[in-house]
Design an enzyme around this catalytic site. Structure first.
Site, short mmCIF file in Angstrom:
data_model
loop_
_atom_site.label_atom_id
_atom_site.label_comp_id
_atom_site.label_asym_id
_atom_site.label_seq_id
_atom_site.Cartn_x
_atom_site.Cartn_y
_atom_site.Cartn_z
N CYS A 116 38.61 87.01 -58.10
CA CYS A 116 39.51 86.81 -59.79
C CYS A 116 39.60 85.26 -60.50
O CYS A 116 39.81 85.28 -61.22
CB CYS A 116 41.10 86.93 -59.84
SG CYS A 116 41.32 88.67 -58.87
N HIS A 240 45.23 83.92 -63.89
CA HIS A 240 45.40 85.23 -63.93
C HIS A 240 46.23 85.87 -63.85
O HIS A 240 47.00 86.21 -63.37
CB HIS A 240 44.50 85.10 -61.84
CG HIS A 240 44.42 86.19 -61.15
ND1 HIS A 240 43.54 87.61 -62.24
CD2 HIS A 240 44.81 86.80 -60.23
CE1 HIS A 240 43.51 88.52 -61.40
NE2 HIS A 240 43.80 88.49 -59.75
N ASN A 270 45.76 94.48 -63.30
CA ASN A 270 44.42 93.17 -62.40
C ASN A 270 43.20 93.92 -62.02
O ASN A 270 42.55 94.61 -61.76
CB ASN A 270 45.45 93.47 -61.39
CG ASN A 270 44.38 91.94 -60.33
OD1 ASN A 270 43.57 91.69 -60.89
ND2 ASN A 270 44.90 91.56 -59.08
N1 ACO Z 1 56.62 101.70 -55.89
C1 ACO Z 1 57.60 101.46 -54.53
N2 ACO Z 1 58.16 101.35 -53.58
C2 ACO Z 1 57.19 100.39 -52.93
C3 ACO Z 1 56.06 100.08 -53.46
C4 ACO Z 1 55.65 101.09 -54.55
N3 ACO Z 1 54.25 101.17 -55.21
N4 ACO Z 1 54.75 99.31 -52.92
C5 ACO Z 1 55.90 98.87 -52.04
N5 ACO Z 1 56.60 99.60 -52.08
C6 ACO Z 1 58.34 98.98 -50.98
C7 ACO Z 1 57.81 98.89 -49.87
O1 ACO Z 1 57.63 99.69 -49.15
C8 ACO Z 1 59.20 98.21 -49.54
O2 ACO Z 1 60.02 98.75 -49.14
P1 ACO Z 1 60.94 98.42 -47.67
O3 ACO Z 1 61.99 97.44 -47.84
O4 ACO Z 1 62.16 99.92 -47.67
O5 ACO Z 1 60.40 97.89 -46.63
C9 ACO Z 1 59.61 97.71 -50.69
O6 ACO Z 1 59.12 98.34 -51.50
C10 ACO Z 1 59.47 95.88 -51.22
O7 ACO Z 1 58.18 95.92 -50.96
P2 ACO Z 1 56.90 94.37 -51.20
O8 ACO Z 1 56.18 94.56 -50.66
O9 ACO Z 1 58.00 93.52 -49.82
O10 ACO Z 1 57.64 94.46 -52.38
P3 ACO Z 1 56.64 93.11 -53.76
O11 ACO Z 1 58.13 92.38 -53.55
O12 ACO Z 1 55.85 91.90 -52.33
O13 ACO Z 1 55.36 93.49 -54.63
C11 ACO Z 1 53.31 93.16 -54.57
C12 ACO Z 1 54.23 93.93 -53.76
C13 ACO Z 1 53.91 93.79 -56.15
C14 ACO Z 1 52.26 93.86 -53.95
C15 ACO Z 1 53.40 92.01 -54.40
O14 ACO Z 1 53.20 91.38 -52.70
C16 ACO Z 1 52.42 91.19 -54.59
O15 ACO Z 1 51.63 90.94 -55.98
N6 ACO Z 1 51.54 90.10 -54.47
C17 ACO Z 1 50.15 89.94 -54.58
C18 ACO Z 1 49.17 90.82 -54.89
C19 ACO Z 1 48.22 89.95 -55.89
O16 ACO Z 1 48.57 89.29 -56.26
N7 ACO Z 1 47.00 90.56 -55.37
C20 ACO Z 1 45.39 89.65 -56.63
C21 ACO Z 1 44.87 89.37 -55.39
S1 ACO Z 1 42.95 88.56 -56.54
C22 ACO Z 1 41.94 89.55 -55.75
O17 ACO Z 1 41.44 89.19 -56.15
C23 ACO Z 1 41.97 91.51 -57.28
#
Ligand code: ACO
Length: 316
Positions: A116, A240, A270
């Protein structure tokens, strides 16, 4: 933190183009096939829909053609094509070969893979080539992440999508646009986000989130310092488009109001290498930029990589 020598030949963006596949997949569409909801995705990421389809070459040719047309340059006069992508169409050759042919260019062509952060890596590289004598460079950032996404994995499928953004960068007499830049990578973090060859994306989302904010702030501060500027000088930040909450947290730490942030991730998801140019050129097309504005481009990605650039906008 490299300082650009005052004597260096500099460049300016003279044309740009964007491309998104026609097919739109909404959060509600995803909720039909996996345990998630529109509300959860919007709240945790800011994403509402994404565009899926095409190949890296086809999207690049579309955005590249628009950029060339806008710049009004003869394609045969372009000196180099830099294609930033982490999703090439083939392992060999570089996808830039197909894009070069599709656009009717005859010039040096190569791919850059910094995930990215890649478009900013490409933009910085273009300025390096201009400094040693090239005149016109086409920089394209394209990814088709949908092809390496596991569509049954709600941790990643809600985030990733396809798109492309392109810029023609031309050598200019006198002061150019690039004022400061930073590129960085920490390969010890490669296991936080990866896809094996032929495989799908694996991501430790929480850890990526935590590090992303710090990495973006650090890189932005380095570029601004190199430019001799501070965050109060910034008119627009094109970050990004990974997650609205990451952008909000980074802007808060940088003391940049969200009103100055470009956000198209609600529409695009993304799109990795395409994300910064899609955000930047959406802002430009919607009259959010005028000549003289200081623009901060800042990204992070798999690697983990980071890159930022401070540019002084010149309205073509
Ligand atoms: N829908 C519903 N519930 C979900 C989902 C979903 N899609 N995904 C996870 N959950 C649940 C989890 O199981 C968890 O449940 P629990 O509390 O019962 O265990 C709860 O929701 C919270 O999950 P978290 O993983 O803590 O959620 P978070 O707020 O961290 O959001 C996310 C997850 C959106 C993936 C976030 O961590 C994020 O955006 N991270 C960065 C990702 C990123 O930027 N990646 C790109 C990098 S750049 C590249 O090179 C491509």
């Amino acid at each position: 933190m490299p300082i650009i020598p005052k004597t260096a030949i500099n460049g300016a963006i003279t044309g740009w183009g964007r491309a998104l596949p026609e097919k739109v997949v909404t959060n509600s569409d995803l909720a039909k096939t996996m345990d998630t909801s529109d509300e959860w995705i919007r709240e945790r990421t800011g994403i509402e829909r994404r565009h899926i389809g095409g190949t890296t070459a086809s999207l690049s040719i579309e955005s590249g053609r628009k950029a060339i047309e806008m710049a009004g340059v003869d394609p045969s006069t372009i000196d180099a094509l830099i294609l930033s992508t982490t999703t090439p169409d083939r392992t060999v050759p570089a996808t830039s070969a197909a894009v070069q042919h599709g656009l009717g260019l005859r010039c040096g062509a190569f791919d850059v893979n910094a995930a990215c952060s890649g478009f900013v890596y490409g933009l910085v590289t273009a300025h390096g080539l201009i400094a040693i004598g090239m005149k016109k460079i086409l920089v394209i950032g394209t990814d088709t992440l949908s092809r390496i996404t596991d569509w049954s994995d709600r941790n990643t499928a809600i985030l990733f999508a396809d798109g492309s953004g392109a810029a023609v960068v031309e050598a200019v007499e006198g002061p150019g646009q690039l004022l400061g830049w930073d590129i960085d990578a920490d390969g010890s973090l490669e296991d936080l986000l990866y896809a094996e060859i032929g495989g799908t994306l694996y991501m430790e989302g929480k850890e990526v989130f935590r590090r992303a904010v710090r990495i973006m702030v650090d890189s932005a501060e380095k570029s601004l310092k190199a430019a001799g500027l501070t965050t109060s000088d910034v008119a627009l930040v094109a970050p990004h488009q990974a997650n609205l909450r990451i952008i909000e947290a980074a802007c808060k730490r940088l003391d940049i109001p969200m009103s100055k942030a470009a956000w198209v991730g609600n529409e695009t998801g993304n799109t990795s290498s395409a994300s910064i140019p899609l955000a930047l050129f959406d802002a430009a097309d919607n009259n959010r930029l005028k000549t003289g504005d200081i623009v901060l481009l800042v990204g992070f990605g798999a690697g983990m990589t980071a890159a930022s650039a401070v540019i002084k906008w010149k309205q073509p």
